[in-house]
Design a protein around this motif. Structure first.
Motif, mmCIF file in Angstrom:
data_model
loop_
_atom_site.group_PDB
_atom_site.id
_atom_site.type_symbol
_atom_site.label_atom_id
_atom_site.label_comp_id
_atom_site.label_asym_id
_atom_site.label_seq_id
_atom_site.Cartn_x
_atom_site.Cartn_y
_atom_site.Cartn_z
ATOM 1 N N GLY A 22 0.803 -1.209 0.000
ATOM 2 C CA GLY A 22 0.000 0.000 0.000
ATOM 3 C C GLY A 22 0.832 1.254 0.000
ATOM 4 N N GLY A 23 2.064 1.209 0.594
ATOM 5 C CA GLY A 23 2.880 2.404 0.688
ATOM 6 C C GLY A 23 3.741 2.651 -0.523
ATOM 7 N N ARG A 24 3.756 1.747 -1.483
ATOM 8 C CA ARG A 24 4.619 1.915 -2.645
ATOM 9 C C ARG A 24 3.869 2.514 -3.827
ATOM 10 N NH1 ARG A 24 8.620 -3.209 -3.337
ATOM 11 N NH2 ARG A 24 9.359 -3.337 -1.198
ATOM 12 N N ASP A 213 5.249 8.253 3.242
ATOM 13 C CA ASP A 213 5.486 8.817 4.570
ATOM 14 C C ASP A 213 6.969 8.908 4.919
ATOM 15 O OD1 ASP A 213 5.922 6.115 4.836
ATOM 16 O OD2 ASP A 213 4.923 5.937 6.781
ATOM 17 N N ALA A 214 7.839 8.776 3.930
ATOM 18 C CA ALA A 214 9.278 8.882 4.189
ATOM 19 C C ALA A 214 9.664 10.325 4.492
ATOM 20 C CB ALA A 214 10.068 8.379 2.988
ATOM 21 N N ARG A 215 10.639 10.472 5.365
ATOM 22 C CA ARG A 215 11.193 11.787 5.651
ATOM 23 C C ARG A 215 12.682 11.758 5.346
ATOM 24 N NH1 ARG A 215 10.617 13.224 11.447
ATOM 25 N NH2 ARG A 215 12.817 12.747 11.701
ATOM 26 N N LEU A 216 13.149 12.782 4.651
ATOM 27 C CA LEU A 216 14.547 12.869 4.263
ATOM 28 C C LEU A 216 15.283 13.864 5.142
ATOM 29 C CD1 LEU A 216 13.159 11.592 1.741
ATOM 30 C CD2 LEU A 216 14.792 12.848 0.336
ATOM 31 N N THR A 233 15.411 22.578 -1.300
ATOM 32 C CA THR A 233 14.882 21.274 -0.903
ATOM 33 C C THR A 233 13.361 21.261 -0.969
ATOM 34 O OG1 THR A 233 14.752 21.837 1.453
ATOM 35 C CG2 THR A 233 16.844 20.940 0.648
ATOM 36 N N GLY A 234 12.819 20.051 -1.116
ATOM 37 C CA GLY A 234 11.378 19.873 -1.189
ATOM 38 C C GLY A 234 10.766 19.594 0.169
ATOM 39 N N PRO A 235 9.464 19.311 0.200
ATOM 40 C CA PRO A 235 8.739 19.170 1.467
ATOM 41 C C PRO A 235 9.121 17.949 2.294
ATOM 42 C CG PRO A 235 7.328 18.617 -0.398
ATOM 43 C CD PRO A 235 8.570 19.213 -0.965
ATOM 44 N N LYS A 236 9.693 16.917 1.674
ATOM 45 C CA LYS A 236 10.060 15.726 2.438
ATOM 46 C C LYS A 236 11.366 15.888 3.210
ATOM 47 C CE LYS A 236 7.756 11.806 0.226
ATOM 48 N NZ LYS A 236 7.972 10.459 -0.374
ATOM 49 N N VAL A 237 12.151 16.895 2.869
ATOM 50 C CA VAL A 237 13.399 17.129 3.602
ATOM 51 C C VAL A 237 13.045 17.889 4.872
ATOM 52 C CG1 VAL A 237 15.688 18.185 3.577
ATOM 53 C CG2 VAL A 237 14.768 17.143 1.492
#
Length: 333
Positions: A22-24, A213-216, A233-237
């Motif tokens: 589901g997360g991929r 839901d990954a965070r960088l 940088t984008g929102p996940k960083v």
């Protein structure tokens, strides 16, 4: 400066997880994004990487949609070819170092270019399932000939993260031509500006490739902090950590092109603290990132020197791991 604090609702106990399927993203789309990620990792000026002194194969060109295992296998084969060519040319020292990079055939490279000083982007962990992904950006004099020092720090960080959170991955990004420590280039931001133009698209592709839901996070050492300070940088960083930094060229953390939290730390025996934090024209990097005026969040870096931040068991390693994982910092000594 503020102390390192955990984020509400996060940490190993409160972290939201996503099912493997589901997360991929869809398999085909993910393979397309991987191809873009590889392209972003190797899209560097040939003049910066090529050198007649160190023969090596041209970097591999992969078809769009290549699976991760194909990418890793192709770059590993290119690395082995570079080692053979270096040995045939009498460059036994380079050949031995390249052979060590193969890690007995287990190394996973998103990109590799053995020409000249070289480029390499190596992955530790599983990018497709990790929800905490860290990109390490090195400083001056990091080349294929000094790569094991850089790699050792990445391995140590990944081991520290895995001990607390198994869904972690580290990317060792040697994606630019680092300046020499003793050179005029290291005193200006020109090389950093060129590097930021490569790092930004790489991060965008990495954000797209990772699960929702990954965070960088970006961990930036020495001159690498000058690179990160120029990288949009984008929102996940979510976090950028500057350590052993000579400055960024910015007067404050608020001037950096990012919405991420900005951290700064320096070891008690780091010689960079004795470098004047001034800027005259294009020379120098101005405000000290650990100074209150810069406005970064402070993290404990312990008593270590300039090359000690990612050594096992150090205060600095533990602090950086907590920044990546979003867990509270232990009290300062």
């Amino acid at each position: 400066m503020t102390r390192l604090e955990g984020r509400p609702g996060e940490g190993s106990g409160g972290r939201r997880t996503t099912g493997r399927l589901g997360g991929r993203l869809g398999g085909r789309l993910r393979r397309t994004l991987l191809a873009g990620l590889v392209a972003a990792a190797v899209a560097v000026p040939v003049s910066a990487a090529a050198s007649p002194d160190v023969p090596a194969p041209i970097p591999v060109a992969l078809a769009e949609g290549a699976a991760p295992r194909e990418v890793y296998a192709a770059n590993l084969a290119n690395l082995a070819g570079a080692a053979r060519m270096a040995r045939d040319a009498g460059r036994t020292g380079r050949a031995d170092r390249l052979h060590a990079m193969e890690a007995e055939g287990t190394a996973r490279f998103l990109a590799f270019d053995g020409r000249g000083r070289g480029r390499a982007v190596e992955v530790f962990g599983d990018l497709e399932t990790a929800d905490r992904i860290t990109v390490l950006v090195p400083g001056s004099d990091t080349t294929l000939d000094t790569y094991q020092r850089f790699r050792s720090g990445a391995v140590t960080l990944q081991q520290r993260l895995q001990a607390e959170h198994t869904r972690s991955a580290v990317v060792a990004w040697l994606g630019y031509d680092t300046p020499g420590t003793v050179s005029a280039t290291v005193l200006t931001a020109e090389r950093a500006q060129e590097a930021a133009a490569e790092l930004a698209p790489f991060l965008r592709r990495l954000e797209q490739l990772s699960i929702p839901d990954a965070r960088l996070s970006l961990l930036c050492h020495s001159y690498g902090s000058v690179v990160c300070a120029r990288t949009a940088t984008g929102p996940k960083v979510g976090d950028i950590a500057l350590f052993g930094s000579p400055g960024t060229g910015a007067a404050s953390a608020a001037e950096l092109p990012t919405g991420a939290r900005v951290w700064a730390g320096r070891g008690g025996d780091d010689w960079i603290g004795r470098v004047p934090h001034v800027r005259v024209g294009a020379v120098g990097f101005g405000t000290d990132p650990v100074a209150p005026a810069f406005g970064a969040r402070a993290f404990a870096a312990g008593p270590g020197g300039h090359s000690d931040y990612l050594k096992p068991g150090t205060t600095s390693l533990n602090s950086l791991a907590r920044i990546v994982l979003g867990t509270p910092e232990a009290p300062r000594a």
